[in-house]
Design an enzyme around this catalytic site. Structure first.
Site, PDB file in Angstrom:
ATOM      1  N   SER A   1       0.731  -1.346  -0.109  1.00 16.30           N
ATOM      2  CA  SER A   1       0.017  -0.067   0.114  1.00 16.30           C
ATOM      3  C   SER A   1       0.813   1.254   0.220  1.00 16.30           C
ATOM      4  CB  SER A   1      -0.918   0.015   1.289  1.00 16.30           C
ATOM      5  OG  SER A   1      -0.356   0.019   2.448  1.00 16.30           O
TER       6      SER A   1
ATOM      7  N   LYS B   1      -6.331   3.269   9.033  1.00 15.23           N
ATOM      8  CA  LYS B   1      -5.295   4.183   8.538  1.00 15.23           C
ATOM      9  C   LYS B   1      -5.846   5.581   8.675  1.00 15.23           C
ATOM     10  CE  LYS B   1      -2.991   0.805   5.302  1.00 15.23           C
ATOM     11  NZ  LYS B   1      -2.991   0.348   3.762  1.00 15.23           N
TER      12      LYS B   1
END
Length: 778
Positions: free
Chosen positions: A683, A726
């Protein structure tokens, strides 16, 4: 049937004496005691005349002074033979019964009852064959009765059998029977001899049947007594032998106590038979031997289990909601899911299919939620820690052939709970590890499978135990580390990190009160201002949960308690300016450089086991020969993402006015700070590509933008996982804009409302959108 009259019946006027529980028959001698005044008067009247008296039984023996209606009509005329005065002011009378008689009329009632009676003569059977048949049948039954009872000697039996008069034979046999008066009276009443014989035969048959039953019972009892006496004798011998050998303990007595305990528990038939066999085995073993110890421990374990014992469940949604709100702040979706579970249980009344898995970072309240569920249901609560368990036998138990064998943790949890329907928390299920001793996660498959655990077999018990009524709740930090077959059996509930506002309320409403109590303080002695709590959250304890926050509050309470006890102060108020005095300098400070736009520095977002974190990526472009340098303890996946990012930038160099030969003339150094911490995952691809474009073009990156996403060679932004955690990290670090992959747009529904209100989300399908959003273009 014809009957004949033999002679004229006698009529006499005699005093009447009522008998209680006694029937007298003609041609017999009887002795009885007389104590009632009216009876004594009748006796004296008879002695003054011709010593003749009429005896008749009263219907109810409880009546003290019966009337003529409460007496039978048929009795017997007797002649008094002897009268004795007893010490108790009563008389003992011996009489000779003469003949049957029936009351015709009452002459007087007081002070003596005088009656006129007429002799009752039997009506003889004209059929001699029938007479002989009845007589023979009566004698046969009488012989059987005499043989069974043993109360009639041989001479008496011969004398009765020699009686030629059938009527007299009936009277003599009836008189010798121990039947109650109400059964003998019909024989005395009957005038027809056939009726007397039939009644006597029924009475004899009943007595013979009772005696045969008694004889059978006595025989069985005697057999049992003989066996018990034999066993007792042998047991006593074993005790003496054990005593001579110095073995004072009694294995037989101990085995008998265990047998009694097994029978008292009302266990399932197969379980009871198995344990009784073990008791028999124990009774034959020498005391103190290793085998006896193994059997004894096995029986103790089995008897300690709560077979068939269930605690009463409380299914009250309002009460459960109050408990959850009292113990936990926030966690709205988790509370709703727990209440949905309880609502279903209210309708179905069962636990089938209900295995809950709570997944979230440390300190968010997974264990305490399980405890609150147990309290809301009114069930016992047991925690089983699975962190670091490597041996399958820890779950299913060791077989008894091994030294030191014992039951598994599931069975031990039930013994600890003392009920068959507790709430069992399987903590840290993602920390299980396999080894050469087996895979404990595989052993848990049967435990957590609601179709199989109705007959769970622990290797130590070797008996089926029903786990279907147990409510299992498991916890994990990461769902990815839970084995797939085990994950499939559980209903997963995700607990996200707390927002700063939630932490503030948790600290103010729960943690401060708890720590004040634990440290012996009250609200008057120590006060922590709201501003100090917020500083504690932002400057000292940045985390997903509240565990470090609680530790810091405990430190404040301890240091304050020391000052109060030493006399430095009677009460304290902790404000932001005095925080360093207690906890030292702030651990987390706002980086001033992070508050301005910089070239080649991008805020990435990473997922960790303890929640989301920001991960800044730095890129430096140096004169060189096209080398790529990667530092920061990066894993293979992140290195591949870096190479993919360079290939994308080369393919789009013209779009951003980048020299086409930069890969030959420039060295690129990609660094992710905190190099001591290993990092990996796809990511970070868009983050590295954005940092490269910024470094190569000299355009700074906006400091308030964070991003996450995987990059393809063609510049497409691919979806990632852990978006909720996140975005929580971006919220904690006061960022304003988050760039996410377009494919992750549906995941925004799971984001906390507070986070949504603070952040602006930009969904990107290609890198062009990411760079346009992140770079501070003029």
């Amino acid at each position: 049937m014809k009957s004949l009259q033999k002679r004229i019946s006698r009529v006499s006027t005699l005093p009447l004496l009522a008998l209680r529980g006694l029937v007298v028959f003609p041609q017999t001698s009887v002795t009885f005691d007389v104590g009632r005044e009216k009876s004594i008067a009748a006796l004296q009247e008879a002695m003054a005349a011709d010593q003749c008296l009429f005896l008749v039984s009263q219907k109810d023996i409880g009546v003290e002074d019966p009337t003529i209606e409460q007496l039978h009509k048929t009795g017997v005329v007797v002649r008094i033979s002897q009268v004795l005065h007893m010490p108790s002011n009563s008389l003992r009378v011996m009489v000779e019964a003469q003949y049957r008689a029936r009351i015709r009329t009452v002459i007087q009632n007081e002070p003596v009852c005088m009656v006129e009676v007429k002799e009752s003569q039997p009506r003889l059977l004209a059929d001699a064959a029938a007479n002989a048949a009845y007589r023979r049948e009566c004698l046969t039954y009488f012989e059987r009765y005499a043989a069974l009872s043993g109360e009639i000697d041989e001479d008496s039996r011969r004398a009765i059998a020699a009686i030629k008069d059938t009527a007299l034979l009936v009277d003599r046999i009836t008189d010798r029977l121990p039947a109650p008066a109400e059964e003998k009276q019909p024989i005395l009443d009957a005038l027809v001899l056939e009726t007397r014989l039939q009644t006597l035969l029924k009475l004899l048959a009943s007595e013979v049947e009772i005696l045969e039953l008694e004889r059978g019972i006595e025989k069985r009892v005697q057999t049992a007594i003989d066996k018990n006496q034999r066993d007792y004798y042998l047991h006593e011998q074993m005790k003496v032998i054990a005593s001579e050998l110095g073995e004072e303990d009694d294995p037989m007595g101990e085995a008998e106590e265990l047998r009694r305990a097994v029978r008292e528990r009302h266990l399932p038939d197969d379980v009871e038979q198995k344990l009784l066999k073990e008791c028999d085995k124990l009774s034959k073993m020498p005391f103190g031997s290793h085998e006896a110890t193994v059997v004894r421990l096995y029986l103790d374990t089995c008897l300690s289990l709560p077979w068939g014992q269930f605690s009463k469940e409380r299914l009250d949604l309002e009460a459960a909601s109050r408990v959850l709100e009292r113990d936990h702040y926030g966690l709205k979706k988790v509370k709703e899911r727990i209440l949905e579970l309880l609502a279903v249980r209210c309708l179905t009344g069962g636990t089938k299919g209900q295995v809950i898995c709570l997944v979230g970072p440390p300190g968010v309240g997974k264990t305490s939620i399980a405890k609150s569920v147990a309290e809301a249901l009114g069930r016992a609560y047991v925690r089983v820690s699975l962190g670091g368990v490597r041996d399958e036998a820890e779950i299913r138990g060791h077989r008894r052939t091994y030294i030191g064998s014992k039951a598994g943790r599931i069975i031990e949890a039930l013994i600890q709970a003392k009920t068959s329907n507790p709430v069992v928390l399987l903590d840290e299920i993602d920390k299980l590890a396999s080894s050469h001793n087996g895979d404990p996660s595989s052993a848990l498959l049967e435990v957590l499978d609601t179709e199989q655990n109705v007959a769970f077999r622990d290797h130590y018990l070797e008996l089926p135990y029903d786990l279907s009524q147990v409510l299992f709740i498991t916890t994990a930090n990461t769902a990815e580390d839970i084995p797939a077959p085990l994950y499939d059996r559980m209903d997963v509930i995700t607990l996200s990190s707390y927002t700063a506002e939630e932490k503030f309320h948790i600290a103010r409403d729960h943690l401060i009160k708890k720590q004040l109590k634990l440290n012996g303080l009250n609200g008057r002695q120590l006060r922590i201002t709201d501003e100090a709590v917020r500083l504690l959250i932002d400057g000292y304890t940045r985390e997903g949960g509240v565990r470090n926050l609680e530790r810091s509050l405990a430190t404040l309470c301890r240091k304050s308690a020391q000052k109060i006890v030493s006399g430095e102060a009677k009460s304290l108020t902790i404000r932001p300016e005095s925080m360093e005095q207690y906890l030292g300098p702030r651990r987390f400070k706002d980086d001033e450089t992070a508050r301005r736009d910089e070239i080649g520095v991008v805020n990435g977002l990473a997922w960790t086991a303890v929640g989301g974190e920001t991960m800044p990526v730095e890129v430096a472009v140096l004169d060189g020969t096209g080398k790529l340098e990667l530092t920061g303890s990066l894993g293979d996946v992140m290195k591949e993402s870096a190479r993919a990012a360079i290939s994308y930038v080369r393919s789009r160099a013209d779009r951003w006015n980048i020299a086409g030969d930069f890969y030959k003339t420039k060295d690129i150094h990609i660094h992710v700070p905190e190099g001591a911490v290993p990092k990996d995952g796809p990511s970070a691809g868009v983050t590295m590509a954005t940092a490269m474009v910024s470094a190569l073009t000299g355009i700074p990156v906006r400091h308030d933008v964070a991003m996450t996403g995987e990059i393809s060679l063609r510049g497409r932004v691919l979806p990632i996982g852990g978006l909720k955690e996140k975005t929580m990290a971006a919220y904690r670090h006061n960022l304003t804009t988050v760039v996410i992959p377009k494919a992750n747009e549906p995941d925004l529904a799971e984001i906390d409302d507070t986070v949504k209100g603070k952040l602006r989300f930009v969904t990107a399908q290609t890198m062009d959108t990411v760079i346009e959003t992140a770079l501070a273009l003029q």
